[in-house]
Scaffold this active site. Structure first.
Site, PDB file in Angstrom:
ATOM      1  N   SER A  35      45.271 -29.022   0.667  1.00  0.00           N
ATOM      2  CA  SER A  35      44.872 -30.401   0.389  1.00  0.00           C
ATOM      3  C   SER A  35      46.008 -31.259  -0.140  1.00  0.00           C
ATOM      4  CB  SER A  35      43.694 -30.428  -0.596  1.00  0.00           C
ATOM      5  OG  SER A  35      44.010 -29.691  -1.766  1.00  0.00           O
ATOM      6  N   ASP A  48      40.529 -33.589 -12.461  1.00  0.00           N
ATOM      7  CA  ASP A  48      41.381 -33.080 -11.391  1.00  0.00           C
ATOM      8  C   ASP A  48      42.825 -33.436 -11.725  1.00  0.00           C
ATOM      9  OD1 ASP A  48      42.822 -32.494  -9.119  1.00  0.00           O
ATOM     10  OD2 ASP A  48      41.529 -33.595  -7.728  1.00  0.00           O
ATOM     11  N   HIS A  79      45.455 -32.737  -7.590  1.00  0.00           N
ATOM     12  CA  HIS A  79      45.715 -33.707  -6.525  1.00  0.00           C
ATOM     13  C   HIS A  79      46.309 -34.990  -7.112  1.00  0.00           C
ATOM     14  CE1 HIS A  79      42.432 -31.120  -4.824  1.00  0.00           C
ATOM     15  NE2 HIS A  79      43.357 -31.032  -3.882  1.00  0.00           N
TER      16      HIS A  79
END
Length: 394
Positions: A133, A371, A374
């Site tokens: 990702s 998070d 990312h």
């Protein structure tokens, strides 16, 4: 746009020395040496020089973050393809200063990204990002950056699994993402997922026709429990419920490197590797080793690190060593886009709780749910692509 570089070796050397003295309090010597070493070690492999003058005059991946109010390159509202997990502004991030920083390398200025120039130079070609990702983070960033310059261009998005492609039809340019978190193959046998550390042909056949390949892997090799992406690892005909994860990464990356050397025509295909993207789950990394802080992770961080005596070590030093070693040993080494150290400083760039992948209950508990892996878009991956752009064309 030409890079601004010194034109004499002697004046360059003097500036490098002065710069090192000035930034000693902001960067560790190890980080500077690693970046310089990485930059020089690859210069004999490139088919075209990164810079228009002597490559040794600029250490591309050592430098500082400077505020620049002309950034970002685009607004999230103008790029609807951004995935919910990266779209921080849409999901309520209240601050915007994190969007206003530009990377300034050691002793040069990066060319400003020009999406039309990118399309013209890549006319009729395919760029493919392969990995996890973080690769998708970079892929979506590049689409947004190019689209901001090519407003009104005819485009097409084809989403799939593992392959998704965004096409600029007027230019014949395709930007693709191929999901392969480990790069090597995963098969299902008797309901079990088998990570084939010695086999990559199942994935690799889909990459052969790309004109530019950019690979990444790293984070998934450490996952355990419900996040683990396999049930067994297989190597040399033996099956393992687990093994040393760094050793597994080394085996998998060796398979990847051998496949690239044997199958990719380097006279027509440029090959890049994105270095390990850092995470910011441990505030002691940017609080001078403090064991107690007011924050639990990247939540609430709104500015890059500053005033630190050295780069934080981060969570992936052994993975970084493996990546560097494997690439150096390739017959025709991939270009290492060495974004680890410069990204370490951007504790402010993560989605934190401002992600569409989180429920309201999760957002209310940032200590557990933020998070910090990312990156927001717009945000740090735009700089990765600015470096990618410089490496491709300058």
């Amino acid at each position: 746009m030409a890079l601004l570089l010194l034109h004499s070796q002697s004046s360059c050397s003097l500036l490098v020395v002065l710069w090192l003295v000035l930034v000693q309090t902001h960067m560790g010597w190890s980080a500077i040496i690693m970046s310089l070493k990485n930059h020089h070690s690859h210069q004999h492999h490139r088919r075209q020089p990164m810079f228009q003058t002597n490559q040794s005059t600029c250490a591309l991946f050592a430098g500082t973050w400077v505020r620049d109010d002309s950034y970002p390159f685009y607004q999230s509202s103008d790029c609807p393809l951004i995935d919910a997990e990266f779209n921080c502004q849409m999901y309520g991030r209240p601050d915007t200063d994190y969007l206003k920083y530009r990377w300034r390398p050691l002793n040069c200025e990066l060319p400003r990204f020009n999406g039309i120039e990118f399309l013209l130079k890549m006319r009729g070609k395919t760029v493919m990002f392969v990995g996890d990702s973080l690769g998708r983070n970079q892929w979506e960033s590049l689409i947004c950056m190019v689209s901001a310059s090519a407003r009104g261009a005819l485009t097409q998005m084809i989403r799939g699994d593992p392959l998704s492609t965004f096409k600029f039809l007027d230019y014949g340019v395709s930007l693709s993402f191929y999901r392969a978190p480990y790069l090597v193959d995963i098969d299902v046998a008797q309901g079990k997922r088998i990570l084939r550390l010695d086999d990559i042909s199942g994935n690799g056949n889909s990459w052969l026709n790309a004109d530019v390949l950019s690979f990444n892997t790293g984070h998934w090799w450490t996952h355990k429990g419900s996040l683990q992406g396999w049930d067994y690892m297989e190597t040399g005909g033996q099956y393992y419920q687990d093994m040393d994860r760094v050793a597994a990464l080394e085996k998998g990356l060796s398979t990847w490197a051998n496949w690239v050397d044997a199958n990719v025509d380097r006279t027509r295909t440029r090959v890049f590797f994105l270095s390990i993207s850092p995470t910011h789950y441990n505030p002691s990394e940017w609080n001078a080793g403090a064991t107690t802080t007011t924050t639990k992770n990247c939540y609430g961080e709104t500015a890059p690190m500053s005033g630190v005596s050295m780069y934080p070590v981060g969570a992936y030093p052994e993975q970084m060593r493996v990546v560097d070693t494997i690439i150096r040993d390739m017959q025709s080494p991939a270009y290492l886009l060495d974004i680890t150290m410069l990204s370490e400083l951007r504790k402010d760039g993560h989605p934190s709780i401002y992600s569409g992948d989180l429920s309201p209950e999760q957002r209310s508990n940032p200590a557990r749910s933020a998070d910090c892996s990312h990156w927001c878009l717009p945000g740090l991956p735009d700089t990765w692509n600015q470096l990618f752009y410089a490496a491709l064309f300058f």
